[in-house]
Motif scaffolding. Structure first.
Motif, PDB file in Angstrom:
ATOM      1  N   VAL A  18     -15.931   6.867   3.788  1.00 24.19           N
ATOM      2  CA  VAL A  18     -15.584   5.267   3.329  1.00 24.19           C
ATOM      3  C   VAL A  18     -16.855   4.874   2.899  1.00 24.19           C
ATOM      4  O   VAL A  18     -17.214   4.147   1.608  1.00 24.19           O
ATOM      5  N   LEU A  19     -17.828   5.256   3.716  1.00 30.52           N
ATOM      6  CA  LEU A  19     -19.276   4.496   2.784  1.00 30.52           C
ATOM      7  C   LEU A  19     -19.830   4.828   1.853  1.00 30.52           C
ATOM      8  O   LEU A  19     -20.904   4.504   1.490  1.00 30.52           O
ATOM      9  N   SER A  20     -19.575   6.635   1.984  1.00 36.86           N
ATOM     10  CA  SER A  20     -19.956   7.126   0.702  1.00 36.86           C
ATOM     11  C   SER A  20     -20.116   6.872  -0.621  1.00 36.86           C
ATOM     12  O   SER A  20     -19.774   7.631  -1.581  1.00 36.86           O
ATOM     13  N   GLY A  21     -18.461   6.033  -0.206  1.00 34.27           N
ATOM     14  CA  GLY A  21     -17.503   5.909  -1.663  1.00 34.27           C
ATOM     15  C   GLY A  21     -16.952   7.959  -1.777  1.00 34.27           C
ATOM     16  O   GLY A  21     -15.780   6.953  -2.766  1.00 34.27           O
ATOM     17  N   GLN A  22     -16.349   8.491  -0.813  1.00 28.84           N
ATOM     18  CA  GLN A  22     -16.035   9.284  -1.740  1.00 28.84           C
ATOM     19  C   GLN A  22     -13.857   9.606  -1.114  1.00 28.84           C
ATOM     20  O   GLN A  22     -12.913  10.555  -2.283  1.00 28.84           O
ATOM     21  N   ASP A  23     -13.841   8.356  -0.706  1.00 28.15           N
ATOM     22  CA  ASP A  23     -12.557   7.820  -0.383  1.00 28.15           C
ATOM     23  C   ASP A  23     -12.123   6.786  -1.095  1.00 28.15           C
ATOM     24  O   ASP A  23     -11.898   5.862  -1.005  1.00 28.15           O
ATOM     25  N   VAL A  24     -11.199   7.765  -2.338  1.00 31.69           N
ATOM     26  CA  VAL A  24     -11.067   6.416  -3.324  1.00 31.69           C
ATOM     27  C   VAL A  24      -9.858   6.310  -3.538  1.00 31.69           C
ATOM     28  O   VAL A  24      -9.182   5.209  -2.910  1.00 31.69           O
ATOM     29  N   GLY A  25      -8.656   7.127  -3.003  1.00 35.84           N
ATOM     30  CA  GLY A  25      -7.265   6.510  -2.685  1.00 35.84           C
ATOM     31  C   GLY A  25      -7.481   6.132  -1.471  1.00 35.84           C
ATOM     32  O   GLY A  25      -5.788   5.484  -1.652  1.00 35.84           O
ATOM     33  N   ASP A  27      -1.483   5.004   5.399  1.00 33.94           N
ATOM     34  CA  ASP A  27      -2.038   4.015   5.661  1.00 33.94           C
ATOM     35  C   ASP A  27      -3.362   3.193   5.522  1.00 33.94           C
ATOM     36  O   ASP A  27      -4.196   3.781   4.742  1.00 33.94           O
ATOM     37  N   PRO A  28      -2.614   2.470   4.916  1.00 34.32           N
ATOM     38  CA  PRO A  28      -3.704   1.590   3.838  1.00 34.32           C
ATOM     39  C   PRO A  28      -5.012   0.741   4.243  1.00 34.32           C
ATOM     40  O   PRO A  28      -4.774   0.672   6.003  1.00 34.32           O
ATOM     41  N   GLY A  29      -6.107   0.963   3.727  1.00 36.60           N
ATOM     42  CA  GLY A  29      -7.525   0.623   4.890  1.00 36.60           C
ATOM     43  C   GLY A  29      -7.186  -0.986   4.863  1.00 36.60           C
ATOM     44  O   GLY A  29      -6.540  -1.736   4.146  1.00 36.60           O
ATOM     45  N   VAL A  30      -8.604  -1.086   5.477  1.00 41.37           N
ATOM     46  CA  VAL A  30      -8.581  -2.670   6.375  1.00 41.37           C
ATOM     47  C   VAL A  30      -8.824  -3.789   5.028  1.00 41.37           C
ATOM     48  O   VAL A  30      -8.241  -4.361   4.806  1.00 41.37           O
ATOM     49  N   LEU A  31      -9.398  -3.095   3.801  1.00 35.86           N
ATOM     50  CA  LEU A  31      -9.550  -4.049   2.726  1.00 35.86           C
ATOM     51  C   LEU A  31      -8.925  -3.867   1.851  1.00 35.86           C
ATOM     52  O   LEU A  31      -8.354  -5.082   1.114  1.00 35.86           O
ATOM     53  N   ASN A  71      -6.987  -7.324   1.256  1.00 40.57           N
ATOM     54  CA  ASN A  71      -7.107  -7.857  -1.048  1.00 40.57           C
ATOM     55  C   ASN A  71      -5.848  -8.162  -0.530  1.00 40.57           C
ATOM     56  O   ASN A  71      -5.071  -8.988  -1.338  1.00 40.57           O
ATOM     57  N   GLN A  72      -4.251  -7.370  -0.438  1.00 38.55           N
ATOM     58  CA  GLN A  72      -2.934  -7.939  -0.668  1.00 38.55           C
ATOM     59  C   GLN A  72      -2.646  -8.929   0.541  1.00 38.55           C
ATOM     60  O   GLN A  72      -1.398  -9.692  -0.242  1.00 38.55           O
TER      61      GLN A  72
END
Length: 83
Positions: free
Chosen positions: A7-14, A19-23, A27-28
């Motif tokens: 997540v911090l490196s930006g590789q977790d795109v989808g 289980d959607p992420g916290v962000l 946002n939703q």
């Protein structure tokens, strides 16, 4: 720990569809339609202008006019800035 690194490196795109992420959840939960944003802007702006204009008339009240002016002017400015 690996998921955090992705997540911090930006590789977790989808991400996971289950289980959607916290962000994504934040946002939703906080998105508003464009019309509601415009209505909220107009309400805050008009209310703030009304309170500020009302405060200038309250300053002429003898005795406690200055205190009422300060309260109405401050609330009016906060409303205008809250938009």
């Amino acid at each position: 720990m690996d998921k955090l690194k992705k997540v911090l490196s930006g590789q977790d795109v989808g991400g996971d569809t289950e289980d959607p992420g916290v962000l994504e959840r934040a946002n939703q939960a906080t998105t508003l339609a464009w019309g509601k944003r415009v209505k909220g802007f107009l309400v805050c702006f008009i209310l703030g202008l009304f309170m500020s204009l009302l405060s200038t008339f309250m300053v002429w009240i003898p005795g406690f006019g200055l205190a009422v002016f300060v309260v109405f002017y401050t609330v009016g400015n906060i409303c205008v800035l809250a938009r």
